[in-house]
Design a protein around this motif. Structure first.
Motif, PDB file in Angstrom:
ATOM      1  N   SER A 183      34.427-127.369  41.654  1.00  0.00           N
ATOM      2  CA  SER A 183      34.222-128.428  40.400  1.00  0.00           C
ATOM      3  C   SER A 183      33.536-127.564  39.222  1.00  0.00           C
ATOM      4  O   SER A 183      33.102-126.713  39.256  1.00  0.00           O
ATOM      5  CB  SER A 183      33.309-129.584  40.901  1.00  0.00           C
ATOM      6  OG  SER A 183      33.611-130.053  42.082  1.00  0.00           O
ATOM      7  N   GLN A 184      33.772-128.563  38.287  1.00  0.00           N
ATOM      8  CA  GLN A 184      32.672-127.978  37.026  1.00  0.00           C
ATOM      9  C   GLN A 184      32.133-128.961  36.175  1.00  0.00           C
ATOM     10  O   GLN A 184      32.521-130.373  36.159  1.00  0.00           O
ATOM     11  CB  GLN A 184      33.244-126.912  36.026  1.00  0.00           C
ATOM     12  CG  GLN A 184      34.404-127.525  35.334  1.00  0.00           C
ATOM     13  CD  GLN A 184      35.317-126.480  34.535  1.00  0.00           C
ATOM     14  OE1 GLN A 184      35.269-125.306  34.522  1.00  0.00           O
ATOM     15  NE2 GLN A 184      35.976-127.055  33.473  1.00  0.00           N
ATOM     16  N   VAL A 185      30.944-128.725  35.628  1.00  0.00           N
ATOM     17  CA  VAL A 185      30.317-129.402  34.545  1.00  0.00           C
ATOM     18  C   VAL A 185      30.535-128.947  33.315  1.00  0.00           C
ATOM     19  O   VAL A 185      30.346-127.555  32.834  1.00  0.00           O
ATOM     20  CB  VAL A 185      28.878-130.015  34.765  1.00  0.00           C
ATOM     21  CG1 VAL A 185      27.993-128.678  34.951  1.00  0.00           C
ATOM     22  CG2 VAL A 185      28.352-131.055  34.241  1.00  0.00           C
ATOM     23  N   SER A 186      30.980-129.633  32.239  1.00  0.00           N
ATOM     24  CA  SER A 186      31.051-129.344  30.781  1.00  0.00           C
ATOM     25  C   SER A 186      30.173-130.060  29.670  1.00  0.00           C
ATOM     26  O   SER A 186      30.699-130.921  29.186  1.00  0.00           O
ATOM     27  CB  SER A 186      32.438-129.297  30.572  1.00  0.00           C
ATOM     28  OG  SER A 186      33.291-128.618  31.356  1.00  0.00           O
ATOM     29  N   PRO A 187      29.185-129.653  29.727  1.00  0.00           N
ATOM     30  CA  PRO A 187      28.032-130.364  28.732  1.00  0.00           C
ATOM     31  C   PRO A 187      28.231-129.549  27.084  1.00  0.00           C
ATOM     32  O   PRO A 187      28.841-128.694  26.893  1.00  0.00           O
ATOM     33  CB  PRO A 187      26.706-129.862  29.107  1.00  0.00           C
ATOM     34  CG  PRO A 187      26.814-128.604  30.191  1.00  0.00           C
ATOM     35  CD  PRO A 187      28.283-128.404  30.523  1.00  0.00           C
ATOM     36  N   ALA A 188      27.896-130.519  26.154  1.00  0.00           N
ATOM     37  CA  ALA A 188      27.798-130.190  24.902  1.00  0.00           C
ATOM     38  C   ALA A 188      26.234-129.796  24.648  1.00  0.00           C
ATOM     39  O   ALA A 188      25.861-128.853  25.478  1.00  0.00           O
ATOM     40  CB  ALA A 188      28.323-131.129  23.893  1.00  0.00           C
ATOM     41  N   LYS A 208      16.030-123.571  16.014  1.00  0.00           N
ATOM     42  CA  LYS A 208      15.603-125.287  15.932  1.00  0.00           C
ATOM     43  C   LYS A 208      16.769-125.762  15.575  1.00  0.00           C
ATOM     44  O   LYS A 208      17.113-126.386  14.239  1.00  0.00           O
ATOM     45  CB  LYS A 208      14.664-125.391  14.999  1.00  0.00           C
ATOM     46  CG  LYS A 208      13.358-124.618  15.439  1.00  0.00           C
ATOM     47  CD  LYS A 208      12.320-125.482  14.673  1.00  0.00           C
ATOM     48  CE  LYS A 208      10.786-124.650  15.012  1.00  0.00           C
ATOM     49  NZ  LYS A 208      10.366-124.940  16.264  1.00  0.00           N
ATOM     50  N   ILE A 209      17.903-126.038  16.566  1.00  0.00           N
ATOM     51  CA  ILE A 209      19.093-126.672  16.293  1.00  0.00           C
ATOM     52  C   ILE A 209      19.103-128.179  16.740  1.00  0.00           C
ATOM     53  O   ILE A 209      20.267-128.831  16.491  1.00  0.00           O
ATOM     54  CB  ILE A 209      20.204-125.946  16.593  1.00  0.00           C
ATOM     55  CG1 ILE A 209      20.371-125.616  18.090  1.00  0.00           C
ATOM     56  CG2 ILE A 209      20.442-124.458  15.879  1.00  0.00           C
ATOM     57  CD1 ILE A 209      21.360-125.265  18.792  1.00  0.00           C
ATOM     58  N   TYR A 210      18.094-128.800  17.308  1.00  0.00           N
ATOM     59  CA  TYR A 210      18.192-130.149  17.810  1.00  0.00           C
ATOM     60  C   TYR A 210      17.273-131.112  17.331  1.00  0.00           C
ATOM     61  O   TYR A 210      16.976-132.226  17.848  1.00  0.00           O
ATOM     62  CB  TYR A 210      17.746-129.929  19.298  1.00  0.00           C
ATOM     63  CG  TYR A 210      18.593-128.842  20.262  1.00  0.00           C
ATOM     64  CD1 TYR A 210      19.992-128.946  20.563  1.00  0.00           C
ATOM     65  CD2 TYR A 210      17.939-127.738  20.599  1.00  0.00           C
ATOM     66  CE1 TYR A 210      20.507-127.947  21.026  1.00  0.00           C
ATOM     67  CE2 TYR A 210      18.334-126.770  21.680  1.00  0.00           C
ATOM     68  CZ  TYR A 210      19.671-126.897  21.580  1.00  0.00           C
ATOM     69  OH  TYR A 210      20.616-125.880  22.519  1.00  0.00           O
ATOM     70  N   GLU A 211      16.848-130.626  15.993  1.00  0.00           N
ATOM     71  CA  GLU A 211      15.645-131.533  15.517  1.00  0.00           C
ATOM     72  C   GLU A 211      16.329-132.848  14.911  1.00  0.00           C
ATOM     73  O   GLU A 211      15.790-133.732  14.800  1.00  0.00           O
ATOM     74  CB  GLU A 211      14.787-130.599  14.686  1.00  0.00           C
ATOM     75  CG  GLU A 211      14.175-129.669  15.211  1.00  0.00           C
ATOM     76  CD  GLU A 211      13.009-129.077  14.456  1.00  0.00           C
ATOM     77  OE1 GLU A 211      12.847-129.022  13.253  1.00  0.00           O
ATOM     78  OE2 GLU A 211      11.904-128.784  15.278  1.00  0.00           O
ATOM     79  N   ASP A 212      17.607-132.800  14.375  1.00  0.00           N
ATOM     80  CA  ASP A 212      18.083-133.547  13.370  1.00  0.00           C
ATOM     81  C   ASP A 212      18.952-134.735  14.335  1.00  0.00           C
ATOM     82  O   ASP A 212      19.723-135.620  13.598  1.00  0.00           O
ATOM     83  CB  ASP A 212      18.644-133.083  12.189  1.00  0.00           C
ATOM     84  CG  ASP A 212      19.752-132.005  12.147  1.00  0.00           C
ATOM     85  OD1 ASP A 212      20.098-131.844  13.368  1.00  0.00           O
ATOM     86  OD2 ASP A 212      20.170-131.565  11.324  1.00  0.00           O
ATOM     87  N   PHE A 213      19.197-134.513  15.480  1.00  0.00           N
ATOM     88  CA  PHE A 213      20.253-135.392  16.256  1.00  0.00           C
ATOM     89  C   PHE A 213      19.672-135.255  17.740  1.00  0.00           C
ATOM     90  O   PHE A 213      18.757-134.512  18.091  1.00  0.00           O
ATOM     91  CB  PHE A 213      21.400-134.873  16.432  1.00  0.00           C
ATOM     92  CG  PHE A 213      22.000-133.829  17.047  1.00  0.00           C
ATOM     93  CD1 PHE A 213      21.490-132.623  16.690  1.00  0.00           C
ATOM     94  CD2 PHE A 213      22.579-133.783  18.172  1.00  0.00           C
ATOM     95  CE1 PHE A 213      21.906-131.633  17.475  1.00  0.00           C
ATOM     96  CE2 PHE A 213      22.925-132.738  19.062  1.00  0.00           C
ATOM     97  CZ  PHE A 213      22.481-131.605  18.719  1.00  0.00           C
ATOM     98  N   ASN A 214      20.090-136.208  18.519  1.00  0.00           N
ATOM     99  CA  ASN A 214      19.659-136.274  20.131  1.00  0.00           C
ATOM    100  C   ASN A 214      20.544-135.639  21.024  1.00  0.00           C
ATOM    101  O   ASN A 214      21.544-136.410  21.204  1.00  0.00           O
ATOM    102  CB  ASN A 214      19.184-137.861  20.285  1.00  0.00           C
ATOM    103  CG  ASN A 214      18.408-138.091  21.683  1.00  0.00           C
ATOM    104  OD1 ASN A 214      17.936-136.850  22.216  1.00  0.00           O
ATOM    105  ND2 ASN A 214      18.197-139.257  21.928  1.00  0.00           N
ATOM    106  N   PRO A 215      20.145-134.580  21.424  1.00  0.00           N
ATOM    107  CA  PRO A 215      21.269-133.637  22.316  1.00  0.00           C
ATOM    108  C   PRO A 215      21.058-134.417  23.823  1.00  0.00           C
ATOM    109  O   PRO A 215      20.196-135.187  24.034  1.00  0.00           O
ATOM    110  CB  PRO A 215      21.179-132.522  22.223  1.00  0.00           C
ATOM    111  CG  PRO A 215      19.664-132.396  21.863  1.00  0.00           C
ATOM    112  CD  PRO A 215      19.297-133.561  21.188  1.00  0.00           C
ATOM    113  N   LEU A 216      21.970-133.768  24.546  1.00  0.00           N
ATOM    114  CA  LEU A 216      21.693-133.809  26.012  1.00  0.00           C
ATOM    115  C   LEU A 216      20.382-133.129  26.432  1.00  0.00           C
ATOM    116  O   LEU A 216      19.779-132.289  25.757  1.00  0.00           O
ATOM    117  CB  LEU A 216      22.633-133.372  27.124  1.00  0.00           C
ATOM    118  CG  LEU A 216      23.924-133.975  26.818  1.00  0.00           C
ATOM    119  CD1 LEU A 216      25.200-133.058  27.368  1.00  0.00           C
ATOM    120  CD2 LEU A 216      24.119-135.246  27.496  1.00  0.00           C
ATOM    121  N   LYS A 217      19.785-133.471  27.601  1.00  0.00           N
ATOM    122  CA  LYS A 217      18.536-132.949  28.009  1.00  0.00           C
ATOM    123  C   LYS A 217      18.819-132.000  29.247  1.00  0.00           C
ATOM    124  O   LYS A 217      19.861-132.522  29.909  1.00  0.00           O
ATOM    125  CB  LYS A 217      17.300-133.770  28.596  1.00  0.00           C
ATOM    126  CG  LYS A 217      16.920-134.507  27.257  1.00  0.00           C
ATOM    127  CD  LYS A 217      15.651-135.454  27.570  1.00  0.00           C
ATOM    128  CE  LYS A 217      15.281-136.158  26.282  1.00  0.00           C
ATOM    129  NZ  LYS A 217      15.638-135.821  24.943  1.00  0.00           N
TER     130      LYS A 217
END
Ligand code: NDP
Length: 262
Positions: A183-188, A208-217
């Motif tokens: 299997s695989q998992v393909s996150p952004a 610092k590329i995650y400050e202006d939107f809410n990405p996955l954790k």
């Protein structure tokens, strides 16, 4: 008392980010772990923390997945039941650099291909024969949306993850007749990782590329990997592609501020 699954999960790249979060989820559920990475101190800390907190046995192996002999020695050092790995999570990987193809650094390219593709192959080559012998096992590769799409300056990282995507499919063709799931998992974008810091060679400002939107954790991806692993034996989830709600694909991200935090 809770019954232990008594299964052994080997997670590559468990010293930070998705791998570390995945180690936590599996430990919490009573799986015995083999955690790997190049930073011994981190491995020691994680082993101590989770084996004190959860009723599990944890083994750590410190090596570089790009080094075939080091991979061989690490796996050969496993004794007795530790050899019987039920789940291999090929997670160790990285992006190095973000440059247009004509300006790319060949060292970055080699690092990505050697880690993301050859490292995954080395670990699979060493662990899958035991699974074939036992007619049982599950290999879960950590791919990426970069294994499905390409984006500007992502050239070689995307190529390496497209290779992971191809290998997941190819490995499944070879192994399904032996009762082994692939299997695989393909996150952004995933925060709570060192991914951006590594991509920008330790430059904290650029990372610092995650400050202006809410990405996955990292825990979101870890929970997804766990979900893939706990399906009944007749089900194989082939791939889960996941993105934060503010991301539509590799090119369109709503960067108008962090939303949906609660
Ligand atoms: P991190 O940098 O936080 O974690 C990467 C892990 O890989 C570390 O534990 C690191 O351990 C290990 N690693 C890297 N190179 C090697 C090597 N040569 N030998 C052994 N271990 C190595 O990033 P993530 O958690 O984000 O990355 C995990 C996986 O997720 C990667 O395959 C990545 O491509 C993928 N991914 C990440 C996304 C994101 O946005 N964060 C999105 C999609 C996929 P150590 O340094 O101790 O060796």
């Amino acid at each position: 008392m809770k019954t232990l699954p008594q299964k052994i999960v080997l997670i590559t790249g468990a010293t930070s980010g998705i791998g570390k979060a995945t180690a936590k989820v599996f430990a919490k559920q009573g799986y015995n772990l083999i955690i790997t990475g190049r930073r011994q101190k981190r491995l020691d800390e994680i082993k101590k923390k989770y084996s004190n907190k959860y009723v599990v046995k944890i083994k750590s192996l410190c090596f570089d997945v790009r080094d075939l002999n080091a991979c061989k020695a690490a796996i050969a050092s496993l004794k007795g039941d530790w050899k019987k790995i039920d789940i291999l999570i090929n997670n160790a990987g990285l992006a190095s650099g973000l440059d247009p193809i004509h300006e790319g650094d060949i060292k970055d390219w080699e690092t990505m291909l050697d880690t993301n593709v050859k490292g995954l192959l080395y670990m699979t080559k060493l662990i899958s024969p035991g699974m074939v012998k036992r007619n049982s096992g599950h290999i879960i590769n950590v791919c990426s949306t970069a294994g499905h799409e390409v984006y500007p300056k992502g050239n070689v990282y995307c190529a390496s993850k497209h290779a992971v995507n191809a290998l997941t499919k190819a490995m499944r063709i070879d192994l399904h007749v032996h009762g082994i799931r692939v299997s695989q998992v393909s996150p952004a974008h995933v925060e709570e990782t060192e991914f951006a810091l590594v991509r920008f060679h330790g430059d904290k400002k650029k990372s610092k590329i995650y400050e202006d939107f809410n990405p996955l954790k990292s825990s979101d991806v870890a929970n997804t990997i766990y979900y893939i692993a706990i399906q009944p034996k007749h089900i194989n989830i082939q791939d889960i592609v996941l993105m934060g709600t503010q991301q539509a694909n590799s090119l369109f991200t709503d960067r108008s501020g962090r939303k949906f935090d609660k």
